[in-house]
Design a protein around this motif. Structure first.
Motif, mmCIF file in Angstrom:
data_model
loop_
_atom_site.group_PDB
_atom_site.id
_atom_site.type_symbol
_atom_site.label_atom_id
_atom_site.label_comp_id
_atom_site.label_asym_id
_atom_site.label_seq_id
_atom_site.Cartn_x
_atom_site.Cartn_y
_atom_site.Cartn_z
ATOM 1 N N SER A 80 -4.498 -31.195 95.228
ATOM 2 C CA SER A 80 -5.534 -31.510 94.239
ATOM 3 C C SER A 80 -6.673 -32.230 94.958
ATOM 4 O O SER A 80 -7.021 -31.870 96.080
ATOM 5 N N LEU A 81 -7.245 -33.251 94.360
ATOM 6 C CA LEU A 81 -8.423 -33.902 94.927
ATOM 7 C C LEU A 81 -8.143 -34.529 96.296
ATOM 8 O O LEU A 81 -8.977 -34.440 97.204
ATOM 9 N N ALA A 82 -6.988 -35.142 96.474
ATOM 10 C CA ALA A 82 -6.678 -35.771 97.763
ATOM 11 C C ALA A 82 -6.686 -34.747 98.898
ATOM 12 O O ALA A 82 -7.151 -35.039 100.003
ATOM 13 N N ALA A 142 -6.830 -30.882 89.913
ATOM 14 C CA ALA A 142 -7.416 -32.224 89.844
ATOM 15 C C ALA A 142 -7.996 -32.495 88.465
ATOM 16 O O ALA A 142 -7.888 -33.613 87.946
ATOM 17 N N LYS A 143 -8.570 -31.488 87.855
ATOM 18 C CA LYS A 143 -9.133 -31.647 86.513
ATOM 19 C C LYS A 143 -8.018 -31.903 85.501
ATOM 20 O O LYS A 143 -8.135 -32.773 84.636
ATOM 21 N N GLU A 144 -6.928 -31.164 85.619
ATOM 22 C CA GLU A 144 -5.767 -31.377 84.737
ATOM 23 C C GLU A 144 -5.218 -32.792 84.894
ATOM 24 O O GLU A 144 -4.760 -33.390 83.918
ATOM 25 N N LEU A 145 -5.267 -33.319 86.107
ATOM 26 C CA LEU A 145 -4.728 -34.656 86.387
ATOM 27 C C LEU A 145 -5.732 -35.774 86.108
ATOM 28 O O LEU A 145 -5.401 -36.950 86.281
ATOM 29 N N GLY A 146 -6.944 -35.418 85.723
ATOM 30 C CA GLY A 146 -7.966 -36.425 85.440
ATOM 31 C C GLY A 146 -8.553 -37.052 86.693
ATOM 32 O O GLY A 146 -9.126 -38.142 86.624
ATOM 33 N N VAL A 148 -10.995 -35.688 88.514
ATOM 34 C CA VAL A 148 -12.409 -35.319 88.605
ATOM 35 C C VAL A 148 -13.017 -35.393 87.206
ATOM 36 O O VAL A 148 -12.305 -35.566 86.211
ATOM 37 N N ARG A 149 -14.329 -35.251 87.144
ATOM 38 C CA ARG A 149 -15.024 -35.302 85.857
ATOM 39 C C ARG A 149 -14.458 -34.270 84.888
ATOM 40 O O ARG A 149 -14.148 -33.131 85.274
ATOM 41 N N ALA A 150 -14.370 -34.642 83.638
ATOM 42 C CA ALA A 150 -13.849 -33.730 82.616
ATOM 43 C C ALA A 150 -14.766 -32.529 82.415
ATOM 44 O O ALA A 150 -14.306 -31.446 82.046
ATOM 45 N N VAL A 189 -18.141 -34.515 97.975
ATOM 46 C CA VAL A 189 -16.856 -34.830 97.341
ATOM 47 C C VAL A 189 -17.049 -35.844 96.211
ATOM 48 O O VAL A 189 -16.437 -35.708 95.148
ATOM 49 N N ARG A 190 -17.918 -36.824 96.424
ATOM 50 C CA ARG A 190 -18.162 -37.840 95.373
ATOM 51 C C ARG A 190 -18.738 -37.223 94.104
ATOM 52 O O ARG A 190 -18.493 -37.725 93.011
#
Length: 193
Positions: A80-82, A142-146, A148-150, A189-190
């Motif tokens: 995911s994001l990491a 990452a979106k499912e896990l919250g 990143v931005r919704a 990334v930010r």
């Protein structure tokens, strides 16, 4: 009865890939390939075909040996994001290596040949699509896990990250300051959060 090959085709292909990577397709002659690989002109043609066929094989080898290694963590089932953050930090860390400073064979090939060679253009599009798909899968997770931005446009963000990676390789080859490259990669990334 055919003669046994007096060279290792896998090694010769890797050597040809490195030469194309450093010099580009047009600047690499068959004479250069013979000198760099240590394989005779006839041996190269008998094993790999003409220069264009050898280049296509070298490009595939680059994808399998270099790009696939770089994207392996992105393609993990739980990434995911990491994984995206770590991927870009790894690219930044590699930025001052001799290998990174010659850029990305896929990027340089895109700018050198894609406009004139439909087969090469198709391969470049496929490689970038694979990278974009890996980013998209990670961003969707990452979106499912919250993480990143919704409201994140997953497909658009994945394309943006793939373009960021390609830009980094081009800027490293152009000898941009590595701090600037790191700053814009981290900014990319930010923007996901």
């Amino acid at each position: 009865m055919g003669r046994n090959k007096e060279f290792d085709p896998a090694h010769a292909l890797a050597e040809a890939m490195h030469l194309f990577w450093e010099k580009g397709y047009h600047e690499t002659s068959v004479r250069d390939l013979v000198a760099h690989t240590g394989v005779s002109h006839a041996g190269l043609y008998d094993t790999f075909g003409n220069k264009h066929e050898l280049f296509v094989k070298a490009l595939d080898h680059y994808h399998d040996a270099v790009m696939s290694r770089l994207t392996e963590a992105l393609e993990a089932p739980d990434a995911s994001l990491a994984a995206i953050e770590n991927h870009f930090e790894s690219l930044i860390a590699m930025g001052d290596s001799k290998q990174a400073q010659i850029g990305c064979l896929i990027c340089t090939t895109a700018s050198e040949l894609a406009h004139e060679d439909a087969e090469i253009a198709g391969k470049i599009h496929g490689y970038i699509a694979q990278l974009t798909k890996a980013f998209a899968q990670d961003l969707a997770r990452a979106k499912e896990l919250g993480e990143v931005r919704a409201d994140l446009d997953v497909e658009g963000a994945a394309e943006f990250l793939a373009a960021t990676q390609m830009s980094m390789a081009l800027f490293v080859r152009a000898r941009w300051d590595l701090e600037r490259i790191a700053r814009f990669a981290r900014h990319a990334v930010r923007t996901l959060k």
